[in-house]
Design an enzyme around this catalytic site. Structure first.
Site, PDB file in Angstrom:
ATOM      1  N   GLY A  66     -26.121   0.947 -55.223  1.00 37.16           N
ATOM      2  CA  GLY A  66     -27.105   0.350 -54.324  1.00 37.16           C
ATOM      3  C   GLY A  66     -26.544  -0.191 -53.019  1.00 37.16           C
ATOM      4  O   GLY A  66     -27.295  -0.708 -52.187  1.00 37.16           O
ATOM      5  N   GLN A  67     -25.228  -0.069 -52.822  1.00 39.54           N
ATOM      6  CA  GLN A  67     -24.663  -0.573 -51.564  1.00 39.54           C
ATOM      7  C   GLN A  67     -25.274   0.186 -50.393  1.00 39.54           C
ATOM      8  O   GLN A  67     -25.654   1.345 -50.524  1.00 39.54           O
ATOM      9  CB  GLN A  67     -23.132  -0.383 -51.543  1.00 39.54           C
ATOM     10  CG  GLN A  67     -22.374  -1.267 -52.527  1.00 39.54           C
ATOM     11  CD  GLN A  67     -22.221  -0.623 -53.893  1.00 39.54           C
ATOM     12  OE1 GLN A  67     -22.927   0.324 -54.240  1.00 39.54           O
ATOM     13  NE2 GLN A  67     -21.309  -1.142 -54.685  1.00 39.54           N
ATOM     14  N   ASP A  68     -25.294  -0.478 -49.221  1.00 42.17           N
ATOM     15  CA  ASP A  68     -25.930   0.122 -48.040  1.00 42.17           C
ATOM     16  C   ASP A  68     -25.490   1.564 -47.818  1.00 42.17           C
ATOM     17  O   ASP A  68     -26.309   2.462 -47.601  1.00 42.17           O
ATOM     18  CB  ASP A  68     -25.574  -0.677 -46.775  1.00 42.17           C
ATOM     19  CG  ASP A  68     -26.342  -1.986 -46.743  1.00 42.17           C
ATOM     20  OD1 ASP A  68     -27.293  -2.120 -47.530  1.00 42.17           O
ATOM     21  OD2 ASP A  68     -25.970  -2.858 -45.931  1.00 42.17           O
ATOM     22  N   LEU A 119     -24.364   3.705 -49.855  1.00 40.98           N
ATOM     23  CA  LEU A 119     -24.746   4.656 -50.912  1.00 40.98           C
ATOM     24  C   LEU A 119     -26.250   4.927 -50.912  1.00 40.98           C
ATOM     25  O   LEU A 119     -26.698   5.964 -51.403  1.00 40.98           O
ATOM     26  CB  LEU A 119     -24.299   4.131 -52.281  1.00 40.98           C
ATOM     27  CG  LEU A 119     -22.783   3.990 -52.465  1.00 40.98           C
ATOM     28  CD1 LEU A 119     -22.451   3.378 -53.826  1.00 40.98           C
ATOM     29  CD2 LEU A 119     -22.088   5.348 -52.344  1.00 40.98           C
TER      30      LEU A 119
END
Ligand code: G3D
Length: 201
Positions: free
Chosen positions: A78-80, A82
């Protein structure tokens, strides 16, 4: 004769399979949710210790069976950086689980923005949505109504689809089983619009 019988058995055991995306910001509890889903639906599976679950770099995949079908879960990071990869999976998904960290009030609006981008993607039209307000075991977390309120602007962008909003604790497994069964029922119901994958095809 053996070939005939084994072919028949294989045919009888063949299950439809559906892809389910688990999405949300990093730290929302997606991987913990996947782990607890496997525990709840796989007899004999006790899972890995929850403290050993680390941030998802790339993806985690997990498979369960329920209601006579297989659900293949895709827990995407969920990182920006990704999030920009999520839409590669949209066209082939049958259901989506959106996970919100109910404890992280400061990032609820970031979650809403990412959610709206996902839900408005043309490939996600009509896809059943299970919206989970996670970490409800924690004192001081936002409750389900507060999160509904924070996402109220999103309601008009949802289009026509099955949707359920629930409070859960992925860590303790509360609310997980009923929620996943609900989603399984929805993807099965939606199978003319989004046909399952037949593993032998
Ligand atoms: P992610 O896959 O969305 O990035 P993780 O999130 O599953 O890795 O979880 C991030 C952190 O939140 C983990 O704690 C995990 O134990 C915790 N967590 C997940 N679900 C719940 C929940 O329902 N309740 C509580 N209290 N915590 C939860 P750490 O400390 O390992 O970072």
């Amino acid at each position: 004769m053996y070939t005939l019988v084994s072919g028949l058995v294989r045919e009888l055991l063949k299950r439809d399979e559906y892809n389910v995306l688990i999405l949300g910001l990093d730290n929302a509890g997606k991987t913990t949710l996947l782990e607890h889903t496997k525990i709840k639906f796989t007899s004999g599976y006790t899972g890995k210790p929850f403290h050993k679950i680390t941030a998802t770099i790339g993806l985690n995949i997990g498979n369960i069976s329920t209601l006579g079908v297989n659900l293949l879960f895709w827990d995407l990071g969920g990182q920006d950086e990704l999030q920009s990869l999520w839409d590669k999976y949209y066209a082939e998904c049958h259901g989506v689980v959106w996970v919100v960290d109910s404890l992280d009030e400061a990032r609820v609006d970031d979650s809403r923005v990412a959610f709206e981008k996902m839900i408005r993607n043309e490939h996600m039209r009509g896809v059943p949505l299970l919206f989970l307000c996670n970490k409800q075991d924690m004192v001081g977390c936002l409750n389900v109504n507060q999160i509904r309120e924070a996402f109220s602007d999103s309601a008009s962008k949802m289009g026509s689809r099955d949707c359920s909003v629930r409070g859960v604790s992925a860590l303790h497994g509360q609310g997980i089983k009923d929620a996943i069964v609900w989603l399984a029922q929805c993807v099965i119901k939606n199978n003319e619009t989004r046909p399952p994958i037949n593993k032998d095809d």
